[in-house]
Design a protein around this motif. Sequence first.
Motif, mmCIF file in Angstrom:
data_model
loop_
_atom_site.group_PDB
_atom_site.id
_atom_site.type_symbol
_atom_site.label_atom_id
_atom_site.label_comp_id
_atom_site.label_asym_id
_atom_site.label_seq_id
_atom_site.Cartn_x
_atom_site.Cartn_y
_atom_site.Cartn_z
ATOM 1 N N PHE A 19 42.566 46.679 32.602
ATOM 2 C CA PHE A 19 43.881 46.372 33.168
ATOM 3 C C PHE A 19 43.912 44.990 33.818
ATOM 4 O O PHE A 19 44.961 44.341 33.848
ATOM 5 N N LEU A 20 42.785 44.523 34.362
ATOM 6 C CA LEU A 20 42.747 43.192 34.950
ATOM 7 C C LEU A 20 43.026 42.132 33.888
ATOM 8 O O LEU A 20 43.864 41.237 34.087
ATOM 9 N N GLN A 21 42.337 42.223 32.761
ATOM 10 C CA GLN A 21 42.556 41.260 31.681
ATOM 11 C C GLN A 21 43.961 41.387 31.106
ATOM 12 O O GLN A 21 44.592 40.384 30.741
ATOM 13 N N LEU A 22 44.446 42.613 31.029
ATOM 14 C CA LEU A 22 45.802 42.838 30.510
ATOM 15 C C LEU A 22 46.845 42.208 31.433
ATOM 16 O O LEU A 22 47.815 41.592 30.973
ATOM 17 N N GLY A 23 46.641 42.359 32.751
ATOM 18 C CA GLY A 23 47.556 41.738 33.710
ATOM 19 C C GLY A 23 47.521 40.223 33.635
ATOM 20 O O GLY A 23 48.569 39.559 33.716
ATOM 21 N N ASN A 24 46.328 39.655 33.472
ATOM 22 C CA ASN A 24 46.216 38.196 33.323
ATOM 23 C C ASN A 24 46.913 37.715 32.063
ATOM 24 O O ASN A 24 47.573 36.661 32.060
#
Length: 253
Positions: free
Chosen positions: A125-130
């Motif tokens: 989710f961190l990479q998706l948010g970025n």
Amino acid sequence: MGVTAALTIILFSLMALIGGLKGIGAFISLWLNVAVLFIMITLISLSFNVYAVLLIGASILLTITVVSTGGDEDTTSLALLTSFVVMLCLLVLIVPMGKEAMAFGFAVESSEALEGLSLGIRIPFLQLGNAAALLATLGAVAEAAVAMATGLMALHRHGQTLTNQGLIAAALDLGRQIIGTAVNTVLFGFLADFLALGILFMKLHYSLADIINAKLFTSTVLSLLYAILGVVLVLPVTVLGYKFRERSSKSTK
């Protein structure tokens, strides 16, 4: 006929009537961008590397957007160079800021809608948010890059050889006109997105501290700031790209 189909026909008719071939090209580029986004979402859902998909997909989106403006080769190449450099600068900033902000993933307000669903989808989710934060800036960055590149190349075509001080003055004059419009466009988009979110916060009786610390609010504000920063970065990057292109052309003669 559905509402979406009717609006699509109306949009195509108006763009073709007013913009001619350029309007038709812009309409086609719109749906090409939608197709690229769909492919990106599909690849990410299949557990491909998020950043690899993001860099390739964002580069394609910027290329389609800039090329569809119908500018000449010099303007298009300068705008593309500026857009790519600004995109990489924003990505370098977004990755650590996203981790520090901790505004990725589903918010508390989404818990009721997610009840009974599994969150074990094996997507970071961190990479998706970025990735979402960077994609939200591309439209404003491409628009500002094309406008700045068009203005500088117009000066070049009219035979105006500018000193460094003259170039900076001309770029600042262009930047004041372009950045103000681009920032307002980004701001209005933020206000439209925040309208429903603000009503939700009011219905839930959130205090100011609760709103500031809410994940939904933080992620929305960060996207706004990234987009504004990207528009501002377009100005110096375009000037540097113009000078680099000018020196390269002189050295080849």
